[in-house]
Design a protein around this motif. Structure first.
Motif, short mmCIF file in Angstrom:
data_model
loop_
_atom_site.label_atom_id
_atom_site.label_comp_id
_atom_site.label_asym_id
_atom_site.label_seq_id
_atom_site.Cartn_x
_atom_site.Cartn_y
_atom_site.Cartn_z
N LEU A 192 1.86 5.35 6.43
CA LEU A 192 0.58 4.95 6.07
C LEU A 192 -0.35 6.59 6.48
N VAL A 193 -0.59 6.43 7.61
CA VAL A 193 -1.86 7.61 8.11
C VAL A 193 -1.58 8.79 6.93
N ALA A 194 -0.39 9.38 6.85
CA ALA A 194 -0.39 10.17 6.26
C ALA A 194 -0.91 10.35 4.90
N ARG A 232 6.99 9.71 2.07
CA ARG A 232 8.90 9.09 1.57
C ARG A 232 9.52 9.37 2.72
N GLU A 233 9.43 10.48 3.44
CA GLU A 233 10.48 11.00 4.62
C GLU A 233 10.08 9.76 6.33
N CYS A 250 0.89 -1.17 -0.30
CA CYS A 250 0.29 -0.04 0.02
C CYS A 250 0.66 1.39 0.39
N LEU A 251 1.88 1.76 0.66
CA LEU A 251 3.21 2.22 1.14
C LEU A 251 4.09 2.05 -0.87
N ALA A 252 4.36 1.15 -0.91
CA ALA A 252 4.62 1.41 -2.08
C ALA A 252 4.45 2.12 -3.67
N ASP A 253 2.70 2.11 -3.25
CA ASP A 253 1.83 2.25 -4.32
C ASP A 253 1.94 3.77 -3.82
N TYR A 254 1.88 4.29 -2.71
CA TYR A 254 1.68 6.15 -2.35
C TYR A 254 3.56 6.87 -2.64
N ILE A 255 4.32 5.85 -3.04
CA ILE A 255 5.65 7.03 -2.89
C ILE A 255 6.76 6.46 -3.65
N SER A 275 9.02 4.57 9.36
CA SER A 275 7.63 3.96 10.42
C SER A 275 6.63 3.97 9.28
N LEU A 276 6.27 2.53 8.92
CA LEU A 276 5.12 2.59 7.56
C LEU A 276 4.43 3.25 7.87
#
Length: 197
Positions: free
Chosen positions: A153-155, A142-143, A124-129, A148-149
């Protein structure tokens, strides 16, 4: 299943620009997996297949989704949500992908869910960043992903929810549940921090 075969099969499902996105998600997922202690091969496989049927016509996606007997409530929300659960179903059926965690990471990469697994979070996070992404808060996310995953992810979910609110669109309840569960997780691990609120 042969990786090169799956790469060609997936590439054939999408335009060049989306394939470049997929490659970016794959490389980001592998980096996150190594950083946070997940299996890089499983992360790469889920990332490779995460958008498998995203560019099928929406009518075809809906039809296949209904034929597969998947959660009907999702169809009341943005059609962009269909491709995650549908991709998990299709790659299971067509290519014999049986790894439940890989399939779940594909299934929930857009919406998130409560009690996300490490692999869910990574894909999920890789898809965002992934490197091709360019939206106002992506560099900050990304930072955060360096440390923290969950915070990242919350952001990411906050950004998505705000976008939907600004457009006057409905927010899929599972995404709100995913965000709230991550907040709870952060508060359990850092109860005095307060930064998760």
């Amino acid at each position: 299943m042969n990786r090169d075969f799956l790469m060609e099969e997936t590439k054939s499902q999408m335009p060049t620009r989306r394939w470049e996105h997929t490659l970016g998600v794959m490389s980001s997922a592998v980096k996150l997996a190594k950083r946070f202690g997940a299996d890089p091969d499983r992360a790469e496989l889920a990332a490779l297949l995460h958008d498998y049927c995203k560019y099928w016509p929406i009518a075809e996606q809906r039809s296949e989704y209904e034929l597969a007997g998947l959660e009907p409530d999702l169809l009341r929300y943005d059609p962009q949500l269909i491709h995650g659960p549908l991709a998990a179903e299709i790659v299971n059926r067509r290519y014999g992908i049986k790894d439940a965690e890989v399939l779940d990471a594909i299934r929930y990469h857009t919406s998130g869910r409560e009690a996300m697994t490490l692999l869910d979070k990574i894909v999920c996070l890789a898809d965002y960043i992934e490197p091709g992404r360019d939206f106002p808060s992506v560099d900050a996310i990304r930072e955060m992903a360096e440390h923290s995953l969950e915070r990242a992810l919350v952001a990411g979910f906050d950004s998505t929810i705000q976008f939907l609110l600004n457009k006057g669109k409905k927010v899929y309840p599972l995404t709100l549940a995913a965000r709230n569960a991550l907040i709870d997780e952060l508060n359990r691990t850092n109860p005095s921090d307060g930064a998760a609120e």
